[in-house]
Design a protein around this motif. Structure first.
Motif, PDB file in Angstrom:
ATOM      1  N   CYS A   1       0.821  -1.210   0.000  1.00  0.00           N
ATOM      2  CA  CYS A   1       0.000   0.000   0.000  1.00  0.00           C
ATOM      3  C   CYS A   1       0.855   1.259   0.000  1.00  0.00           C
ATOM      4  N   LEU A   2       1.920   1.216   0.762  1.00  0.00           N
ATOM      5  CA  LEU A   2       2.798   2.381   0.809  1.00  0.00           C
ATOM      6  C   LEU A   2       3.419   2.645  -0.556  1.00  0.00           C
ATOM      7  N   ARG A   3       3.753   1.558  -1.245  1.00  0.00           N
ATOM      8  CA  ARG A   3       4.326   1.713  -2.587  1.00  0.00           C
ATOM      9  C   ARG A   3       3.280   2.306  -3.535  1.00  0.00           C
ATOM     10  N   TRP A   4       2.051   1.800  -3.424  1.00  0.00           N
ATOM     11  CA  TRP A   4       0.990   2.325  -4.287  1.00  0.00           C
ATOM     12  C   TRP A   4       0.681   3.780  -3.971  1.00  0.00           C
ATOM     13  N   LEU A   5       0.782   4.124  -2.713  1.00  0.00           N
ATOM     14  CA  LEU A   5       0.544   5.516  -2.329  1.00  0.00           C
ATOM     15  C   LEU A   5       1.550   6.424  -3.026  1.00  0.00           C
ATOM     16  N   GLN A   6       2.787   5.960  -3.052  1.00  0.00           N
ATOM     17  CA  GLN A   6       3.827   6.730  -3.721  1.00  0.00           C
ATOM     18  C   GLN A   6       3.493   6.900  -5.206  1.00  0.00           C
ATOM     19  N   GLN A   7       3.037   5.800  -5.796  1.00  0.00           N
ATOM     20  CA  GLN A   7       2.674   5.819  -7.216  1.00  0.00           C
ATOM     21  C   GLN A   7       1.530   6.794  -7.491  1.00  0.00           C
ATOM     22  N   VAL A   8       0.496   6.698  -6.645  1.00  0.00           N
ATOM     23  CA  VAL A   8      -0.673   7.527  -6.901  1.00  0.00           C
ATOM     24  C   VAL A   8      -0.338   8.997  -6.688  1.00  0.00           C
ATOM     25  N   ARG A   9       0.531   9.230  -5.732  1.00  0.00           N
ATOM     26  CA  ARG A   9       0.962  10.584  -5.476  1.00  0.00           C
ATOM     27  C   ARG A   9       1.683  11.159  -6.694  1.00  0.00           C
ATOM     28  N   GLN A  10       2.558  10.336  -7.246  1.00  0.00           N
ATOM     29  CA  GLN A  10       3.307  10.710  -8.438  1.00  0.00           C
ATOM     30  C   GLN A  10       2.376  11.037  -9.596  1.00  0.00           C
ATOM     31  N   GLU A  11       1.451  10.129  -9.837  1.00  0.00           N
ATOM     32  CA  GLU A  11       0.518  10.332 -10.951  1.00  0.00           C
ATOM     33  C   GLU A  11      -0.339  11.564 -10.730  1.00  0.00           C
ATOM     34  N   TYR A  12      -0.739  11.761  -9.494  1.00  0.00           N
ATOM     35  CA  TYR A  12      -1.573  12.915  -9.202  1.00  0.00           C
ATOM     36  C   TYR A  12      -0.829  14.219  -9.506  1.00  0.00           C
ATOM     37  N   PHE A  13       0.389  14.329  -8.991  1.00  0.00           N
ATOM     38  CA  PHE A  13       1.114  15.589  -9.195  1.00  0.00           C
ATOM     39  C   PHE A  13       1.476  15.815 -10.658  1.00  0.00           C
ATOM     40  N   LEU A  14       1.675  14.710 -11.363  1.00  0.00           N
ATOM     41  CA  LEU A  14       1.934  14.811 -12.803  1.00  0.00           C
ATOM     42  C   LEU A  14       0.730  15.418 -13.519  1.00  0.00           C
ATOM     43  N   VAL A  15      -0.450  14.820 -13.299  1.00  0.00           N
ATOM     44  CA  VAL A  15      -1.645  15.303 -13.999  1.00  0.00           C
ATOM     45  C   VAL A  15      -2.006  16.708 -13.534  1.00  0.00           C
ATOM     46  N   LYS A  16      -1.712  16.996 -12.289  1.00  0.00           N
ATOM     47  CA  LYS A  16      -1.991  18.340 -11.783  1.00  0.00           C
ATOM     48  C   LYS A  16      -1.172  19.368 -12.558  1.00  0.00           C
ATOM     49  N   SER A  17       0.114  19.089 -12.712  1.00  0.00           N
ATOM     50  CA  SER A  17       0.939  20.072 -13.398  1.00  0.00           C
ATOM     51  C   SER A  17       0.563  20.185 -14.870  1.00  0.00           C
ATOM     52  N   LYS A  18       0.133  19.073 -15.463  1.00  0.00           N
ATOM     53  CA  LYS A  18      -0.295  19.112 -16.863  1.00  0.00           C
ATOM     54  C   LYS A  18      -1.563  19.943 -17.019  1.00  0.00           C
ATOM     55  N   LEU A  19      -2.479  19.747 -16.111  1.00  0.00           N
ATOM     56  CA  LEU A  19      -3.726  20.500 -16.191  1.00  0.00           C
ATOM     57  C   LEU A  19      -3.483  21.990 -15.951  1.00  0.00           C
ATOM     58  N   GLU A  20      -2.575  22.281 -15.050  1.00  0.00           N
ATOM     59  CA  GLU A  20      -2.259  23.684 -14.795  1.00  0.00           C
ATOM     60  C   GLU A  20      -1.659  24.336 -16.034  1.00  0.00           C
ATOM     61  N   THR A  21      -0.829  23.575 -16.728  1.00  0.00           N
ATOM     62  CA  THR A  21      -0.259  24.079 -17.982  1.00  0.00           C
ATOM     63  C   THR A  21      -1.363  24.322 -19.003  1.00  0.00           C
ATOM     64  N   LEU A  22      -2.300  23.375 -19.048  1.00  0.00           N
ATOM     65  CA  LEU A  22      -3.423  23.487 -19.976  1.00  0.00           C
ATOM     66  C   LEU A  22      -4.215  24.761 -19.713  1.00  0.00           C
ATOM     67  N   PHE A  23      -4.526  24.999 -18.474  1.00  0.00           N
ATOM     68  CA  PHE A  23      -5.317  26.178 -18.117  1.00  0.00           C
ATOM     69  C   PHE A  23      -4.541  27.450 -18.432  1.00  0.00           C
ATOM     70  N   ARG A  24      -3.238  27.395 -18.209  1.00  0.00           N
ATOM     71  CA  ARG A  24      -2.387  28.557 -18.474  1.00  0.00           C
ATOM     72  C   ARG A  24      -2.408  28.873 -19.972  1.00  0.00           C
ATOM     73  N   LEU A  25      -2.294  27.844 -20.787  1.00  0.00           N
ATOM     74  CA  LEU A  25      -2.327  28.025 -22.240  1.00  0.00           C
ATOM     75  C   LEU A  25      -3.672  28.621 -22.672  1.00  0.00           C
ATOM     76  N   GLU A  26      -4.744  28.122 -22.071  1.00  0.00           N
ATOM     77  CA  GLU A  26      -6.079  28.641 -22.429  1.00  0.00           C
ATOM     78  C   GLU A  26      -6.167  30.129 -22.123  1.00  0.00           C
ATOM     79  N   LYS A  27      -5.645  30.475 -20.963  1.00  0.00           N
ATOM     80  CA  LYS A  27      -5.663  31.886 -20.546  1.00  0.00           C
ATOM     81  C   LYS A  27      -4.898  32.746 -21.541  1.00  0.00           C
ATOM     82  N   GLN A  28      -3.737  32.235 -21.962  1.00  0.00           N
ATOM     83  CA  GLN A  28      -2.903  32.981 -22.900  1.00  0.00           C
ATOM     84  C   GLN A  28      -3.606  33.179 -24.225  1.00  0.00           C
TER      85      GLN A  28
END
Lengths: 217, 163
Positions: B112-139
C-alpha cells in the motif's frame, strides 16, 4: 398537492461526493431539469418530508419544507445510509413510492445491479454519468409533472434516439442506445465481459480530432 | 507568442495528454458542459479535485503510517480518490487507485505504501499538466483568440476537420 402545469421536471440528486454533485447538477441543468442536490440519504428523506424512522410522511405542517420531486437519482456507496437503503425507504413509503428512483455506482457489480433493480430502482447507471446517459431519463420526464394524469395508459419506454444533433455527443450515444427497458438496465452487466468499464465507448487518443474553435463572447 | 502558434501548442499539448492516457473521454465531457452560462465549469471542478485529492493523499499517509493500519479506512479513501479522478477524467490516477485497492484487500501495508507513492506521483503529474493546460487557455484568450475544442470520434470514423 396541485400540479403546476408549468413546473419543470424536478430531480433530487443524492451523492456524498462534492465533485459528483457538481457534475450531476450541471448535467441535469444542461438538459433543462430543475435540480436539488443533497449529500446524504437522510438529508434526502428530510427534504421529502419523511423522517428516517417513519414510513409515512407527516401531515403538512407549516414548518415542514416538503418539495415536489419527480425523480430521485442517488449514488449507491454512501456512508451511513446507502443508496439501496434510501431506495427501500422510499419504496416503503406510501407517499413516496411512486417517485422513480435511479441508482448510480462507480462499480460494475452485477449482483448489486440486480439487487437495486429488484428493490424497485428504475435504472442503474455507471459513474461517471455522461450526457448520453440522460436519454434514459426521458421516459420518466413524460410521466411526471404536467402529464401525470395520463401516465397510467401504457408503461412503455420509447426507444431512445440514435442520433443527437451535437457531433461530439452522437458518437458516444449511438453505441449505447441500441436497446430499451430491461436490456438497457442489464447493459452494465452484459458488457462486463468485453472490457472493464464499458457501457459507453472509450476512445484512444489516436482518434482525437479537431472539432471546432470555441467562440469566446 | 503569437495566437496561431499558441493554439497549435495547445492542440499538440492536449492531444498528447489524451494519447499518453493522462486524460480520458470524461475530461471531454466536462468541457462539453462548459458554456457561456458556466464559463469556468471545468476549472471549478478540477480545482475541487485538486483540493479533495491532496486532502486524501495526506489522510492516506497518516493512516498508513500507523502501527496498526486500518485498511478499511485506507480503502475508503482510495475509493473516494478513484471516484473523483474518474469523474474528471484523470485516467492514470484512476488506474493506479484500482490497483491500490487490491493491495488494501490483501492488507499489505508495504504494498500500500508503494501504491501511495505511485498515486501521489501520478496525481502531481496530472496536476501540473492541467495547470499548464489552463495557463495556455488563458494565454489564448488574452491574445484575443478562441480555445480549440477537440473531440473524440469513432476509431472507424476519423474525420479530418480543417483547422
Amino acid at each position: 398537492m396541485a400540479v403546476d402545469p408549468e413546473a419543470q421536471f424536478h430531480v433530487l440528486a443524492v451523492d456524498d461526493s462534492l465533485i459528483d454533485r457538481k457534475l450531476i447538477e450541471r448535467l441535469l441543468k444542461t438538459s433543462s431539469y430543475q435540480v436539488t442536490t443533497v449529500d446524504s440519504g437522510s438529508k434526502a428523506l428530510e427534504l421529502l418530508g419523511l423522517s428516517e424512522d417513519q414510513h409515512i410522511s407527516s401531515p403538512s405542517s407549516p414548518d415542514k419544507n416538503e418539495i415536489e420531486v419527480n425523480l430521485i437519482i442517488t449514488d449507491y456507496c454512501m456512508p451511513g445510509m446507502t443508496g439501496y437503503d434510501l431506495l427501500k425507504k422510499i419504496k416503503g413509503s406510501s407517499s413516496l413510492k411512486d417517485i422513480p428512483v435511479v441508482i448510480m455506482s462507480s462499480e460494475n457489480v452485477p449482483s448489486r445491479i440486480d439487487r437495486c433493480l429488484e428493490g424497485g430502482a428504475e435504472e442503474f447507471f455507471l459513474k461517471p454519468l455522461q450526457l448520453s446517459d440522460l436519454i434514459r431519463l426521458r421516459p420518466y420526464m413524460l410521466k411526471g409533472g404536467k402529464l401525470k394524469e395520463q401516465q397510467q395508459h401504457h408503461h412503455h419506454h420509447p426507444s431512445p434516439p440514435h442520433q443527437e444533433t451535437n457531433g461530439a455527443i452522437s458518437s458516444s450515444s449511438s453505441s449505447s442506445s441500441s436497446n430499451t427497458s430491461r436490456s438497457n438496465k442489464r447493459k452494465a452487466m452484459d458488457e462486463e465481459g468485453l472490457s472493464p468499464e464499458k457501457t459507453r465507448p472509450r476512445f484512444s487518443g489516436s482518434s482525437l480530432a479537431l472539432a471546432s474553435y470555441q467562440e469566446t463572447t | 507568442m503569437e495566437l496561431g502558434s499558441l493554439q497549435r501548442r495547445y492542440i499538440d499539448f492536449t492531444s498528447a495528454l489524451f494519447r499518453e492516457g493522462f486524460l480520458d473521454n470524461q475530461y471531454t465531457q466536462l468541457q462539453q458542459l462548459q458554456d457561456e452560462s458556466n464559463p469556468e465549469f471545468v476549472l471549478e471542478v478540477v480545482t475541487l479535485f485538486f483540493e479533495d485529492s491532496e486532502k486524501l493523499l495526506n489522510e492516506l499517509s497518516r493512516t498508513l503510517d500507523q502501527q496498526v493500519v486500518d485498511f478499511k479506512k485506507v480503502d475508503a479513501h482510495v475509493h473516494q480518490l478513484k471516484g473523483s479522478s474518474a469523474s474528471i477524467g484523470a485516467q492514470r490516477v484512476k488506474n493506479v487507485c484500482m490497483a491500490f485497492r487490491n493491495c488494501c484487500e490483501e492488507r499489505n501495508q508495504e504494498g500500500c505504501l508503494r501504491w501511495l507513492q505511485q498515486v501521489r506521483q501520478e496525481y502531481f503529474l496530472v496536476k501540473s499538466k492541467l495547470e499548464t493546460l489552463f495557463r495556455l487557455e488563458k494565454q489564448i484568450l488574452a491574445a484575443g483568440g478562441s480555445v480549440p475544442v477537440l473531440c473524440f470520434l469513432w476509431p472507424t470514423h476519423v474525420e479530418t476537420l480543417s483547422v
